[in-house]
Design a protein around this motif. Sequence first.
Motif, PDB file in Angstrom:
ATOM      1  N   THR A   1      10.751   2.119  -3.836  1.00  0.00           N
ATOM      2  CA  THR A   1       9.792   2.171  -2.725  1.00  0.00           C
ATOM      3  C   THR A   1       9.887   3.503  -1.993  1.00  0.00           C
ATOM      4  O   THR A   1       8.861   4.133  -1.687  1.00  0.00           O
ATOM      5  CB  THR A   1      10.055   1.015  -1.740  1.00  0.00           C
ATOM      6  OG1 THR A   1      10.014  -0.235  -2.445  1.00  0.00           O
ATOM      7  CG2 THR A   1       9.013   0.994  -0.637  1.00  0.00           C
TER       8      THR A   1
ATOM      9  N   ILE B   1       6.996   6.392  -1.641  1.00  0.00           N
ATOM     10  CA  ILE B   1       6.550   6.860  -0.319  1.00  0.00           C
ATOM     11  C   ILE B   1       6.598   8.383  -0.270  1.00  0.00           C
ATOM     12  O   ILE B   1       5.697   9.037   0.262  1.00  0.00           O
ATOM     13  CB  ILE B   1       7.410   6.230   0.793  1.00  0.00           C
ATOM     14  CG1 ILE B   1       7.109   4.726   0.904  1.00  0.00           C
ATOM     15  CG2 ILE B   1       7.162   6.916   2.132  1.00  0.00           C
ATOM     16  CD1 ILE B   1       8.025   3.989   1.867  1.00  0.00           C
TER      17      ILE B   1
ATOM     18  N   ILE C   1       3.517   9.651  -2.276  1.00  0.00           N
ATOM     19  CA  ILE C   1       2.225   9.559  -1.582  1.00  0.00           C
ATOM     20  C   ILE C   1       2.174  10.523  -0.397  1.00  0.00           C
ATOM     21  O   ILE C   1       1.098  11.036  -0.046  1.00  0.00           O
ATOM     22  CB  ILE C   1       1.943   8.095  -1.145  1.00  0.00           C
ATOM     23  CG1 ILE C   1       0.438   7.902  -0.940  1.00  0.00           C
ATOM     24  CG2 ILE C   1       2.733   7.725   0.102  1.00  0.00           C
ATOM     25  CD1 ILE C   1       0.023   6.454  -0.756  1.00  0.00           C
ATOM     26  N   TYR C   2       3.315  10.777   0.218  1.00  0.00           N
ATOM     27  CA  TYR C   2       3.366  11.757   1.303  1.00  0.00           C
ATOM     28  C   TYR C   2       3.049  13.150   0.761  1.00  0.00           C
ATOM     29  O   TYR C   2       2.312  13.927   1.383  1.00  0.00           O
ATOM     30  CB  TYR C   2       4.741  11.740   1.965  1.00  0.00           C
ATOM     31  CG  TYR C   2       4.895  12.719   3.094  1.00  0.00           C
ATOM     32  CD1 TYR C   2       4.404  12.432   4.372  1.00  0.00           C
ATOM     33  CD2 TYR C   2       5.527  13.950   2.894  1.00  0.00           C
ATOM     34  CE1 TYR C   2       4.536  13.333   5.408  1.00  0.00           C
ATOM     35  CE2 TYR C   2       5.663  14.866   3.936  1.00  0.00           C
ATOM     36  CZ  TYR C   2       5.171  14.549   5.187  1.00  0.00           C
ATOM     37  OH  TYR C   2       5.297  15.456   6.228  1.00  0.00           O
TER      38      TYR C   2
ATOM     39  N   ARG D   1      -0.671  13.683  -0.010  1.00  0.00           N
ATOM     40  CA  ARG D   1      -1.499  13.983   1.160  1.00  0.00           C
ATOM     41  C   ARG D   1      -1.692  15.493   1.321  1.00  0.00           C
ATOM     42  O   ARG D   1      -2.791  15.960   1.675  1.00  0.00           O
ATOM     43  CB  ARG D   1      -0.835  13.403   2.415  1.00  0.00           C
ATOM     44  CG  ARG D   1      -1.656  13.529   3.675  1.00  0.00           C
ATOM     45  CD  ARG D   1      -0.850  13.160   4.892  1.00  0.00           C
ATOM     46  NE  ARG D   1       0.266  14.088   5.112  1.00  0.00           N
ATOM     47  CZ  ARG D   1       1.032  14.085   6.194  1.00  0.00           C
ATOM     48  NH1 ARG D   1       0.832  13.177   7.144  1.00  0.00           N
ATOM     49  NH2 ARG D   1       2.012  14.955   6.329  1.00  0.00           N
TER      50      ARG D   1
ATOM     51  N   ALA E   1      -4.155   8.136  -5.304  1.00  0.00           N
ATOM     52  CA  ALA E   1      -3.503   7.752  -4.048  1.00  0.00           C
ATOM     53  C   ALA E   1      -3.473   6.231  -3.897  1.00  0.00           C
ATOM     54  O   ALA E   1      -2.473   5.664  -3.426  1.00  0.00           O
ATOM     55  CB  ALA E   1      -4.238   8.390  -2.873  1.00  0.00           C
ATOM     56  N   PHE E   2      -4.553   5.564  -4.320  1.00  0.00           N
ATOM     57  CA  PHE E   2      -4.621   4.101  -4.201  1.00  0.00           C
ATOM     58  C   PHE E   2      -3.559   3.428  -5.061  1.00  0.00           C
ATOM     59  O   PHE E   2      -2.868   2.500  -4.609  1.00  0.00           O
ATOM     60  CB  PHE E   2      -6.014   3.610  -4.597  1.00  0.00           C
ATOM     61  CG  PHE E   2      -6.172   2.108  -4.526  1.00  0.00           C
ATOM     62  CD1 PHE E   2      -6.405   1.488  -3.316  1.00  0.00           C
ATOM     63  CD2 PHE E   2      -6.066   1.328  -5.676  1.00  0.00           C
ATOM     64  CE1 PHE E   2      -6.537   0.096  -3.249  1.00  0.00           C
ATOM     65  CE2 PHE E   2      -6.192  -0.046  -5.612  1.00  0.00           C
ATOM     66  CZ  PHE E   2      -6.426  -0.674  -4.394  1.00  0.00           C
TER      67      PHE E   2
ATOM     68  N   THR F   1      -0.757   4.694  -6.147  1.00  0.00           N
ATOM     69  CA  THR F   1       0.567   4.974  -5.579  1.00  0.00           C
ATOM     70  C   THR F   1       0.865   4.037  -4.420  1.00  0.00           C
ATOM     71  O   THR F   1       1.976   3.501  -4.297  1.00  0.00           O
ATOM     72  CB  THR F   1       0.657   6.430  -5.114  1.00  0.00           C
ATOM     73  OG1 THR F   1       0.292   7.305  -6.197  1.00  0.00           O
ATOM     74  CG2 THR F   1       2.062   6.778  -4.655  1.00  0.00           C
ATOM     75  N   GLY F   2      -0.135   3.811  -3.560  1.00  0.00           N
ATOM     76  CA  GLY F   2       0.040   2.868  -2.457  1.00  0.00           C
ATOM     77  C   GLY F   2       0.261   1.447  -2.956  1.00  0.00           C
ATOM     78  O   GLY F   2       1.074   0.704  -2.388  1.00  0.00           O
TER      79      GLY F   2
ATOM     80  N   ILE G   1       3.771   1.104  -4.054  1.00  0.00           N
ATOM     81  CA  ILE G   1       4.664   1.000  -2.888  1.00  0.00           C
ATOM     82  C   ILE G   1       4.747  -0.451  -2.426  1.00  0.00           C
ATOM     83  O   ILE G   1       5.831  -0.986  -2.185  1.00  0.00           O
ATOM     84  CB  ILE G   1       4.177   1.905  -1.740  1.00  0.00           C
ATOM     85  CG1 ILE G   1       4.381   3.377  -2.108  1.00  0.00           C
ATOM     86  CG2 ILE G   1       4.917   1.582  -0.439  1.00  0.00           C
ATOM     87  CD1 ILE G   1       3.776   4.344  -1.111  1.00  0.00           C
ATOM     88  N   TRP G   2       3.603  -1.101  -2.304  1.00  0.00           N
ATOM     89  CA  TRP G   2       3.570  -2.499  -1.856  1.00  0.00           C
ATOM     90  C   TRP G   2       4.289  -3.401  -2.870  1.00  0.00           C
ATOM     91  O   TRP G   2       5.032  -4.306  -2.485  1.00  0.00           O
ATOM     92  CB  TRP G   2       2.124  -2.950  -1.674  1.00  0.00           C
ATOM     93  CG  TRP G   2       2.003  -4.333  -1.097  1.00  0.00           C
ATOM     94  CD1 TRP G   2       1.808  -5.499  -1.779  1.00  0.00           C
ATOM     95  CD2 TRP G   2       2.094  -4.691   0.283  1.00  0.00           C
ATOM     96  NE1 TRP G   2       1.768  -6.565  -0.919  1.00  0.00           N
ATOM     97  CE2 TRP G   2       1.940  -6.088   0.366  1.00  0.00           C
ATOM     98  CE3 TRP G   2       2.295  -3.956   1.458  1.00  0.00           C
ATOM     99  CZ2 TRP G   2       1.976  -6.771   1.567  1.00  0.00           C
ATOM    100  CZ3 TRP G   2       2.322  -4.647   2.659  1.00  0.00           C
ATOM    101  CH2 TRP G   2       2.167  -6.030   2.703  1.00  0.00           C
TER     102      TRP G   2
ATOM    103  N   GLN H   1       3.707   8.348 -11.686  1.00  0.00           N
ATOM    104  CA  GLN H   1       3.047   8.847 -10.475  1.00  0.00           C
ATOM    105  C   GLN H   1       3.592  10.218 -10.075  1.00  0.00           C
ATOM    106  O   GLN H   1       2.844  11.069  -9.580  1.00  0.00           O
ATOM    107  CB  GLN H   1       3.231   7.851  -9.326  1.00  0.00           C
ATOM    108  CG  GLN H   1       2.566   6.498  -9.551  1.00  0.00           C
ATOM    109  CD  GLN H   1       1.109   6.587  -9.953  1.00  0.00           C
ATOM    110  OE1 GLN H   1       0.754   6.376 -11.120  1.00  0.00           O
ATOM    111  NE2 GLN H   1       0.255   6.912  -8.995  1.00  0.00           N
TER     112      GLN H   1
END
Length: 334
Positions: free
Chosen positions: A108, A112, A115-116, A119, A133-134, A136-137, A140-141, A320
């Motif tokens: 996780t 994070i 994805i940071y 950005r 990005a989606f 990767t998020g 994370i979940w 990723q």
Amino acid sequence: RCSPSHNHNYYNMFTPKYFNITLALIASSAVAVGAFTTTRTSFSPTSICYPVLQLQPRASFVSTPLQLLKKDMAATEDQPLLKAVENPADIDNGKNDLIAPSIYAAYTAALIFIIYQLRDAIVTKTLGSTALAFVTGALIWDNLIISIGSFFFKDIDTNPQKYKILKWLSYPRFTFHAIGVPLQLITVAEMGKFAGVGFLQSDVVQIGIILASFALAIADRLKFARSPGIEQTIWDKPPFGALERDLVKFGYVEPDFAYVIPAIILALSNLIVGIVALKSGVDPEVGKWMAFAGLSALIGNALPGSLMTFTGNLGEAGMQFGLLEAARIVYGGL
């Protein structure tokens, strides 16, 4: 010496009168003895049938050792090696309970970080960069829920409220992942076009990939909607010392190979487009990172059984990361 009178009586026994009486006594004795004896020629199995019949009623209540062995073998065949349990913590694998969820917590944290970095890496926003990005998020979940479930929801077999909460938190794991993975094919197509892959230069092909990606995502969720849904994963098979037994998470009630097809297509697409991009020579750096992304996902999900529980998610994080490095070039204008 015997007296004369005694001798007289002794010899009188052999007179015709007494001799006949003696023979009669011997004959009667023989008949009497025959009543209690059986000659060898007259032996018959029927002579032991009556005692056997007397013992037969007892046999219906007392099983022989052979019968007990047969019953035990039949019962063993019908029963599983280990009865399913409602809580993985009920089976002690001999390892610290914090190790398994800590691994997912580390995944996780790594995602994070990715994805940071995305950005800042994505300057030019496209459908492909948004899909990257989606996904990767979504990952994370996915890793976060497995981690916190194993840390804080170990008693869900005795706590219906916690069971319900973790189940509802788990639904987005499957939905976001299943929708995002096919859409990331759009990312692969855009990167391949940037790296000079010939067949991806066509706008028609690009549009076709977009439509196919959405169709694959919709078909996957329609299949899931018709399924029994999800349930807590039960660890009722060997190896009993597997680290995964310390995980508390949900899985499909009816696992189907169709659910993993989009992930296989995505991993192979990354690898193939990456290799072609390397050979094209337009931007080999993009091709290198795409090939790395594909190999990470394939190797991580190809390892056996209990290892794949952990390496599969590690492979996705590696994918990723590879696409992040490619995105710095494709979407960052470097």
